[in-house]
Design a protein around this motif. Structure first.
Motif, PDB file in Angstrom:
ATOM      1  N   ALA A 574       0.829  -1.205   0.000  1.00 55.22           N
ATOM      2  CA  ALA A 574       0.000   0.000   0.000  1.00 55.22           C
ATOM      3  C   ALA A 574       0.865   1.257   0.000  1.00 55.22           C
ATOM      4  N   VAL A 577       2.329   1.882  -3.455  1.00 55.45           N
ATOM      5  CA  VAL A 577       1.332   2.490  -4.343  1.00 55.45           C
ATOM      6  C   VAL A 577       1.141   3.967  -3.994  1.00 55.45           C
ATOM      7  N   GLY A 581       2.026   7.138  -6.432  1.00 57.81           N
ATOM      8  CA  GLY A 581       1.093   8.203  -6.783  1.00 57.81           C
ATOM      9  C   GLY A 581       1.723   9.573  -6.622  1.00 57.81           C
ATOM     10  N   ALA A 595      -5.507   8.494  -8.740  1.00 53.82           N
ATOM     11  CA  ALA A 595      -5.963   7.099  -8.733  1.00 53.82           C
ATOM     12  C   ALA A 595      -5.113   6.248  -7.791  1.00 53.82           C
ATOM     13  N   ASP A 596      -3.783   6.366  -7.882  1.00 48.42           N
ATOM     14  CA  ASP A 596      -2.895   5.587  -7.013  1.00 48.42           C
ATOM     15  C   ASP A 596      -3.059   5.989  -5.550  1.00 48.42           C
ATOM     16  N   GLY A 598      -5.590   7.525  -4.013  1.00 49.72           N
ATOM     17  CA  GLY A 598      -6.893   7.119  -3.484  1.00 49.72           C
ATOM     18  C   GLY A 598      -6.943   5.628  -3.188  1.00 49.72           C
ATOM     19  N   ASP A 599      -6.377   4.817  -4.088  1.00 47.35           N
ATOM     20  CA  ASP A 599      -6.323   3.368  -3.887  1.00 47.35           C
ATOM     21  C   ASP A 599      -5.521   3.039  -2.626  1.00 47.35           C
ATOM     22  N   ALA A 600      -4.366   3.700  -2.460  1.00 44.22           N
ATOM     23  CA  ALA A 600      -3.501   3.428  -1.309  1.00 44.22           C
ATOM     24  C   ALA A 600      -4.179   3.813   0.001  1.00 44.22           C
ATOM     25  N   GLU A 602      -7.334   3.791   0.710  1.00 44.54           N
ATOM     26  CA  GLU A 602      -8.321   2.756   1.057  1.00 44.54           C
ATOM     27  C   GLU A 602      -7.634   1.506   1.593  1.00 44.54           C
ATOM     28  N   ARG A 603      -6.502   1.132   1.007  1.00 43.06           N
ATOM     29  CA  ARG A 603      -5.768  -0.044   1.498  1.00 43.06           C
ATOM     30  C   ARG A 603      -5.261   0.177   2.924  1.00 43.06           C
TER      31      ARG A 603
END
Length: 703
Positions: A574, A577, A581, A595-596, A598-600, A602-603
């Protein structure tokens, strides 16, 4: 000038109980009401500065200088008394407060910073506001608003503000009141206070020098219970010569002639003549304090003198009370406390009442104990300290990547923090000077196994608070010690960690060299998680200069984490990522960055133990990505949310970074007032943490 006789540095309130930093004492202040023709209570005037001792001597020229420079129509002034501990700074401050009692119609406020405790000026301001009559519930929660409220409350009042123990300019600047004619008197031990003369405070420094012959004799006469006029003049003269005008030394001699001395000045002088050792930190052989300390030392029992010597060789100024059984017992400690050479502090911990006493204890250890005994004793203390910091690191960081085998280190030991994260973090903050001292001393003595383990575990403090100067020293020394100890994994870990403070300090080439070494070492180790971490640090180092190369490094980091079956690899992936980003953001790819990131986020939120610090940092970058993508409202909301999270978590360095980005964002929107507010807060935090970024922001604010 009277000596600052050794004593506890915390203070006690007039109603009983310890008060952290601030002394609450009050007197009713009344004015004559012309209309009513009688005296009527108007308001309480705070009078927090203690009275000076009865035997104040000399320093009249400084008192006259202060008196002549007071001007009720001028802006507040700052005066710094300079000189070593024991020279009489505190007593002079108290004498000024007494002499100018009527001038300071608004009263007297006092705050003492204590080294080894994480105290900033916001704590002092909060205490001052309470003293000035602001109900606790009415004190603003925002530090910036508290500072403004302090200026508002003090405007129109002539105040004396006493600041003791400050070692950083920011600890003084924020306590300057708003009322014309006010005075701030500072007693500090830090050379960095010299910056106060170069900034807006326009501080003036005055050095305190040793007492001349007549005042020195007057002070000795007041402290001794025997009549010195009936003593051998040559013996009294010898005692005064040995003291060399240092008030602390005179007070110690007076104490010997007052309570448990040999009976006469001649007897004490003879005892001094028989003493052969010297205190290396003080002058020439004829003018040193060793002879004064030695006479008190010789009166100690064998157990107390052994503990005295052991404490003298401990690298830090504080020794945790829990480590006492390693080198002594409670009875020996009580004897040292009674002898006024050691005191117990909050924590609890032990410390010498004066650095010169500590120097004497170290000299005694070198003179009386064999090298083997001194080595055994120090190693035992360091082993115990490693256990304590190991528990603190685990409580503060949880199960994270580390090369120190905590399971083996802590096996069978009792956790002093009981897993309490906040307790552990508070202890680490208090231990900041000791952490640095133990790493440096261990490396210098060739105790490389201790040095690199202490350095790695100390990172738990620096990751939260980024004391970059301390971190750079401990990480680089730790990496070098790991190499000398033949521990490649520890060297790789510490070399990669060292890149962060080195980068912050602008030592980019050195940071790059450390990272290259870490990458080389990690490649030969069967440790996927360590390799992933090294690639992460490599990518972070490259982000500003070569974001595309940084993205490639973070890709390797993500792949290495995926290849590991370590539970920590989920968090590591995480983070890879997340930082990838940020590298996309540096390369101008705002949407890929969002995108990266936001994904990280959440992880990191979905972890069994959510990483709130990194979530908050991720929000900072996500806000920047929104701004770069042309979404100003989302950027504002996200950055403000990040600031709130970082502030509530106490991660002030990252809060400062977030506020700087928020200021940039507001500046682009044309909101100059909001931009300045956040820049001021960022500069305040950077300065408190010793970051060179503070100077950059100060220059920017000046423009």
């Amino acid at each position: 000038m009277n000596a600052d006789t050794p004593g506890p540095r915390h203070t006690r309130s007039s109603v009983g109980g310890d008060v952290h930093g601030v002394t609450f004492q009050g007197e009713r202040f009344r004015d004559v009401s012309v209309n009513l023709g009688h005296r009527e209570p108007e308001r309480e005037r705070p009078m927090q500065v203690k009275s000076p001792p009865h035997d104040f001597v000399n320093r009249e020229s400084l008192l006259d200088w202060i008196s002549g420079s007071l001007d009720s129509a001028s802006a507040p002034r700052v005066v710094v008394w300079e000189g070593p501990r024991g020279i009489g700074k505190t007593t002079l401050i108290r004498k000024v407060a007494e002499a100018q009692r009527e001038y300071f119609t608004g009263g007297q406020l006092s705050f003492e910073y204590r080294r080894g405790h994480y105290e900033d000026h916001d704590q002092a301001i909060t205490g001052f506001l309470r003293t000035l009559g602001v109900d606790t519930a009415a004190i603003p929660s925002d530090p910036a608003l508290r500072a403004k409220e302090y200026l508002t409350r003090t405007r129109g009042h002539r105040l004396l503000v006493v600041v003791e123990g400050a070692w950083e300019p920011a600890q003084v600047r924020a306590l300057v009141p708003g009322g014309d004619g006010s005075l701030v008197l500072v007693s500090g031990d830090g050379p960095d206070l010299g910056e106060l003369q170069e900034d807006s405070t326009g501080a003036q420094s005055r050095p305190l020098v040793p007492l001349s012959a007549e005042p020195a004799r007057g002070l000795l006469e007041s402290r001794a219970s025997i009549d010195l006029t009936r003593e051998d003049p040559a013996a009294v003269g010898q005692l005064l010569e040995v003291c060399a005008g240092l008030p602390l030394a005179i007070a110690l001699v007076g104490g010997r002639l007052c309570r448990s001395g040999p009976g006469t000045a001649a007897d004490l002088a003879a005892e001094v003549r028989r003493t052969r050792s010297t205190l290396r930190a003080i002058g020439d052989p004829r003018r040193n304090l060793d002879v004064i300390f030695q006479t008190s030392y010789q009166a100690l029992s064998p157990g107390a003198s052994c503990l005295y010597r052991a404490l003298g060789e401990w690298p830090g100024a504080l020794l945790d009370h829990d480590l006492l059984p390693v080198v002594g017992d409670t009875a020996a400690l009580d004897e040292l406390v009674t002898a006024n050479v050691v005191e117990e502090t909050d924590g609890p911990a032990l410390r010498f009442r004066h650095d010169l006493i500590r120097t004497h204890a170290r000299d005694r250890a070198e003179a009386e104990d064999s090298p083997e005994e001194r080595h055994r004793r120090l190693v035992a203390l360091l082993d115990g300290y490693l256990v304590r910091i190991g528990f603190a690191e685990r409580a503060a960081r949880g199960e994270r990547l580390r090369t120190v085998d905590l399971d083996a280190l802590l096996d069978g030991e009792t956790d002093p923090f009981r897993g309490d994260t906040e307790h552990a973090r508070a202890w680490l903050l208090r231990e900041r000077p000791t952490l640095l001292a133990t790493v440096v001393d261990s490396a210098e003595r060739g105790l490389h196994g201790h040095a690199h383990r202490l350095a790695e575990l100390a990172t738990a403090l620096y990751l939260d608070h980024r004391f970059v100067h301390d971190w750079a020293v401990t990480a680089t020394l730790g990496a070098d010690s790991a190499r000398l100890a033949g521990d490649a994994a520890a060297e790789a870990r510490l070399s990669s960690l060292a890149s962060r403070p080195l980068t912050d300090l602008g030592r980019l080439a050195e940071a790059g060299e450390r990272l290259d070494r870490a990458v080389e070492l990690a490649a030969g180790l069967e440790h996927p998680l360590l390799r992933a971490s090294v690639w992460e640090f490599q990518g972070r180092h490259l982000t500003a200069a070569d974001p595309d190369a940084a993205v490639a490094a973070f890709d390797r980091c993500v792949e290495a984490n995926r290849a590991s079956d370590d539970p920590n690899s989920v968090r590591g992936e995480a983070l890879g990522v997340l930082y990838r980003g940020n590298a996309h953001l540096a390369a101008g790819r705002a949407e890929a960055a969002a995108a990266d990131i936001g994904d990280a986020i959440e992880r990191l939120r979905a972890l069994d133990e959510p990483d709130h610090r990194m979530v908050a940092r991720g929000l900072v970058w996500l806000g920047s990505a929104h701004a770069a993508a042309g979404r100003p409202q989302e950027a504002t909301d996200t950055l403000l949310a990040a600031v709130r999270r970082l502030r509530s978590g106490g991660w002030h360095y990252y809060e400062a970074e977030a506020r700087e980005l928020l200021a940039d964002h507001y500046e682009r929107l044309g909101a100059a007032g909001e931009a300045r507010t956040h820049l001021e807060e960022a500069e305040r935090h950077f300065r408190a943490l010793g970051s060179p970024r503070a100077r950059e922001l100060a220059d920017r604010l000046g423009e």
